[in-house]
Design a protein around this motif. Sequence first.
Motif, PDB file in Angstrom:
ATOM      1  N   HIS A 163      51.443  12.993  41.342  1.00 39.35           N
ATOM      2  CA  HIS A 163      52.399  12.730  40.252  1.00 39.35           C
ATOM      3  C   HIS A 163      53.738  13.430  40.502  1.00 39.35           C
ATOM      4  CE1 HIS A 163      48.877  10.998  38.351  1.00 39.35           C
ATOM      5  NE2 HIS A 163      48.241  12.135  38.678  1.00 39.35           N
TER       6      HIS A 163
ATOM      7  N   HIS B 148      44.983  16.998  42.527  1.00 43.23           N
ATOM      8  CA  HIS B 148      45.098  16.419  41.184  1.00 43.23           C
ATOM      9  C   HIS B 148      44.341  17.245  40.167  1.00 43.23           C
ATOM     10  CE1 HIS B 148      47.000  12.371  41.833  1.00 43.23           C
ATOM     11  NE2 HIS B 148      46.745  12.737  43.090  1.00 43.23           N
ATOM     12  N   THR B 149      44.559  16.892  38.908  1.00 49.71           N
ATOM     13  CA  THR B 149      43.909  17.537  37.792  1.00 49.71           C
ATOM     14  C   THR B 149      43.275  16.436  36.959  1.00 49.71           C
ATOM     15  OG1 THR B 149      45.580  19.276  37.854  1.00 49.71           O
ATOM     16  CG2 THR B 149      44.361  19.030  35.814  1.00 49.71           C
TER      17      THR B 149
ATOM     18  N   GLU C  85      49.922  17.913  34.277  1.00 48.40           N
ATOM     19  CA  GLU C  85      49.213  17.861  35.554  1.00 48.40           C
ATOM     20  C   GLU C  85      50.153  18.019  36.745  1.00 48.40           C
ATOM     21  OE1 GLU C  85      47.024  14.247  36.450  1.00 48.40           O
ATOM     22  OE2 GLU C  85      46.734  14.917  38.514  1.00 48.40           O
TER      23      GLU C  85
HETATM   24 ZN    ZN Z   1      46.249  12.835  38.887  1.00 47.85          ZN
END
Ligand code: ZN
Length: 470
Positions: free
Chosen positions: A286, A353-354, A300
């Motif tokens: 992102h 990522h989260t 995130e």
């Molecule tokens: Zn993500």
Amino acid sequence: MMKKKLWIVFCLLMLATWPAPLHHAKAAPYFYDVGTTHRAKNEIYYLAEGQIVLGSLSGRFYPAKYVTRAEAAAIIGRTLNFNGEPRATRFKDVGKGNFASGYIQEAVEHNIINGYRDGTFRPDQFVTRGEMALLINRAYSLGGTTLSAAVQQLKMRGIAEGKADGTFGEDEPIIRADFAVFVARAINPQYRVNPQLSSIGEATVTASALNVRKGPSTNYGAVGLLYRGQSVDLLHVVGNWAYVRSSGIEGFVSRAYLSGGAAEPGENNELLDYVRTQTIIIDPGHGGYDPGAVANGLLEKEINLNVALKVKSLFENTGFGIALTRETDVFVPLSGRVSFAKEQGGDVFVSIHTNAGGGTGTETYYYSAAATNPYVEQSEKLAQCIQKRLVEAWNAVDRGTKRGNLHVLRENSMPAVLVELGFIDRKEDAEKLGSPYWQEQAAKAIYLGILDYYALESGLDFQPLYDRVQ
Ligand SMILES: [Zn+2]
């Protein structure tokens, strides 16, 4: 009254149940009386990082207090890694009850500081600026043996400047802040005024790999790694540590792992030859207008980037190539991330990522259909290595490694994985995701996981690289 009492009990309970990290990293020192605008803050915190200066139990440094002879001996002794164990000395006024007795004894044995003819050391007497100049000259072998020569050496090397009135103020007592500045500059040329260092010799690394540190002890973090057979320029010596420059890296190494003279051509070792061929791509998910998952006051995109930047700094100057698909808060399309990785000649790709959606724990994805990205086996192995380290580091619920048909995995042409660190919308996970301490632990886990993978792939011993994060 009753209410107030209850409030106190409540506060105590809160303190008792405050979530504390399981393994505390060495706490970053902070002094209440050395704030962000203090003129000597960089030098004081640099010395504090190496446990060369210590604060009071109440967290104060007392920068404006005068330095005593005992304190000066202790501070200089710590820069030289002297044995500071309190012990009896030859001086009638320094017993082993004096905190600096060990340092005083060693400093005297090394002819850095002298006692008085009457058999005293006068540990509580203040150090003058002139005495300081002589102390520093003797401790770091700068060559000035008389007061004027010692002052001249300090000025010439950018360690001390004269006072505004053109004198050195040699009879004036020196305060702790100024002493810290002089000592920091004396040991680390990067703190000097107009540092101009020339090589005093050449040496060759004899350890299979050698950490280059920010200061002259293992208390200091690593800034780079040198390998057996690499040549270094010796610039400066502090006790058993040398300040060296090599391959764009500058810092301190233990002299025990250097031999005199330049390296023989072709002497480079297998480990260096291997890591030099490898480029690691880290992909913080992102960014820009795409925040990723949002919950518990966290974005995130920020978590992913923070962890990625920490992974980058762990790999920097190790010989490995390291590149991030983004280093700032910008949007990069998925196809741009993959093409970047290929252009960089990436050898592994780790997307960070989260998670969100109500679960808890850590999971790592790899793509299992070989049609586009042929590195299925390696991707799975890489996923397992990183997943294991992450779960250990965070003591997280192990959601395992999973197959995922994700663009950055599928369209890639190198071993590629995507980690979901934890769930941003789960309070327990979010506390770690938003904490710089736990982000650092995640970064170390990813670093270690990548090393585990490379150790399996190459059969080489990566111990020196593991040591960087211990
Ligand atoms: Zn993500």
